[in-house]
Design a protein around this motif. Sequence first.
Motif, PDB file in Angstrom:
ATOM      1  N   VAL A  52      25.040 114.533  32.332  1.00 48.26           N
ATOM      2  CA  VAL A  52      24.400 113.301  32.806  1.00 48.26           C
ATOM      3  C   VAL A  52      23.932 112.507  31.593  1.00 48.26           C
ATOM      4  CG1 VAL A  52      22.131 114.404  33.109  1.00 48.26           C
ATOM      5  CG2 VAL A  52      22.652 112.298  34.344  1.00 48.26           C
ATOM      6  N   CYS A 101      20.609 107.192  33.734  1.00 45.44           N
ATOM      7  CA  CYS A 101      19.948 107.703  34.935  1.00 45.44           C
ATOM      8  C   CYS A 101      18.595 107.026  35.132  1.00 45.44           C
ATOM      9  CB  CYS A 101      19.747 109.213  34.805  1.00 45.44           C
ATOM     10  SG  CYS A 101      18.827 109.920  36.189  1.00 45.44           S
ATOM     11  N   ARG A 158      20.072 110.411  44.318  1.00 44.95           N
ATOM     12  CA  ARG A 158      21.194 110.642  45.241  1.00 44.95           C
ATOM     13  C   ARG A 158      21.979 111.890  44.847  1.00 44.95           C
ATOM     14  NH1 ARG A 158      22.700 107.239  48.891  1.00 44.95           N
ATOM     15  NH2 ARG A 158      24.916 107.666  48.681  1.00 44.95           N
ATOM     16  N   CYS A 159      22.108 112.131  43.568  1.00 44.87           N
ATOM     17  CA  CYS A 159      22.902 113.288  43.117  1.00 44.87           C
ATOM     18  C   CYS A 159      22.283 114.584  43.630  1.00 44.87           C
ATOM     19  CB  CYS A 159      23.018 113.298  41.600  1.00 44.87           C
ATOM     20  SG  CYS A 159      21.430 113.293  40.756  1.00 44.87           S
ATOM     21  N   HIS A 185      14.265 112.195  37.454  1.00 44.50           N
ATOM     22  CA  HIS A 185      15.595 111.963  36.895  1.00 44.50           C
ATOM     23  C   HIS A 185      16.440 113.225  37.076  1.00 44.50           C
ATOM     24  CE1 HIS A 185      14.118 108.520  34.054  1.00 44.50           C
ATOM     25  NE2 HIS A 185      14.023 108.234  35.342  1.00 44.50           N
ATOM     26  N   CYS A 186      17.725 113.052  36.886  1.00 42.60           N
ATOM     27  CA  CYS A 186      18.647 114.157  37.142  1.00 42.60           C
ATOM     28  C   CYS A 186      18.619 115.209  36.037  1.00 42.60           C
ATOM     29  CB  CYS A 186      20.060 113.591  37.253  1.00 42.60           C
ATOM     30  SG  CYS A 186      21.315 114.841  37.447  1.00 42.60           S
ATOM     31  N   CYS A 209      26.408 108.402  42.501  1.00 39.26           N
ATOM     32  CA  CYS A 209      25.401 107.907  41.554  1.00 39.26           C
ATOM     33  C   CYS A 209      25.605 106.409  41.350  1.00 39.26           C
ATOM     34  CB  CYS A 209      25.517 108.628  40.213  1.00 39.26           C
ATOM     35  SG  CYS A 209      24.422 107.897  38.977  1.00 39.26           S
ATOM     36  N   PRO A 210      24.633 105.584  41.741  1.00 41.72           N
ATOM     37  CA  PRO A 210      24.794 104.137  41.606  1.00 41.72           C
ATOM     38  C   PRO A 210      24.919 103.689  40.152  1.00 41.72           C
ATOM     39  CG  PRO A 210      22.994 104.675  43.104  1.00 41.72           C
ATOM     40  CD  PRO A 210      23.383 105.948  42.415  1.00 41.72           C
ATOM     41  N   GLU A 211      24.430 104.501  39.225  1.00 45.20           N
ATOM     42  CA  GLU A 211      24.464 104.130  37.808  1.00 45.20           C
ATOM     43  C   GLU A 211      25.670 104.708  37.075  1.00 45.20           C
ATOM     44  OE1 GLU A 211      22.212 101.940  37.104  1.00 45.20           O
ATOM     45  OE2 GLU A 211      21.249 102.264  39.061  1.00 45.20           O
ATOM     46  N   ALA A 218      26.080 107.635  36.073  1.00 47.64           N
ATOM     47  CA  ALA A 218      25.491 108.367  34.949  1.00 47.64           C
ATOM     48  C   ALA A 218      26.058 109.768  34.782  1.00 47.64           C
ATOM     49  CB  ALA A 218      23.978 108.440  35.138  1.00 47.64           C
ATOM     50  N   ILE A 219      26.785 110.249  35.797  1.00 52.58           N
ATOM     51  CA  ILE A 219      27.284 111.618  35.760  1.00 52.58           C
ATOM     52  C   ILE A 219      28.733 111.641  35.315  1.00 52.58           C
ATOM     53  CG2 ILE A 219      27.755 113.685  37.143  1.00 52.58           C
ATOM     54  CD1 ILE A 219      25.403 112.719  38.964  1.00 52.58           C
TER      55      ILE A 219
HETATM   56  S1  SF4 Z   1      20.717 107.670  38.634  1.00 50.05           S
HETATM   57 FE1  SF4 Z   1      22.435 108.972  39.209  1.00 50.05          FE
HETATM   58  S2  SF4 Z   1      22.182 110.789  37.959  1.00 50.05           S
HETATM   59 FE2  SF4 Z   1      20.221 109.755  37.996  1.00 50.05          FE
HETATM   60  S3  SF4 Z   1      19.054 110.689  39.688  1.00 50.05           S
HETATM   61 FE3  SF4 Z   1      20.109 108.844  40.435  1.00 50.05          FE
HETATM   62  S4  SF4 Z   1      22.014 109.577  41.338  1.00 50.05           S
HETATM   63 FE4  SF4 Z   1      21.225 111.180  39.978  1.00 50.05          FE
END
Ligand code: SF4
Length: 66
Positions: free
Chosen positions: A6, A11, A16-17, A32-33, A57-59, A61-62
């Motif tokens: 990540v 993030c 959501r993750c 945070h993740c 993940c809307p960003e 980031a993963i």
């Molecule tokens: S931004 Fe993405 S990686 Fe971070 S907590 Fe949200 S869903 Fe998870």
Amino acid sequence: MLRIAVDQAQCVGHGRCYALAPDVFGPDDFGHCEILIDEVAPGSMMEAQARLGAQNCPEQAIVISD
Ligand code: SF4
């Protein structure tokens, strides 16, 4: 094995993750993740969970890489 990572700079803590894939992702103290498992076997249920989290993940980031 596939590696799960990540990008903490991306993030923002939507969560959501870890809501969708709690075996692979969890929240840190700030929501945070946090990666719980950083390698998964191709074709496994854990890969499916990791991809579900990444896709939601809307960003974006993963990152999953081999
Ligand atoms: S931004 Fe993405 S990686 Fe971070 S907590 Fe949200 S869903 Fe998870």
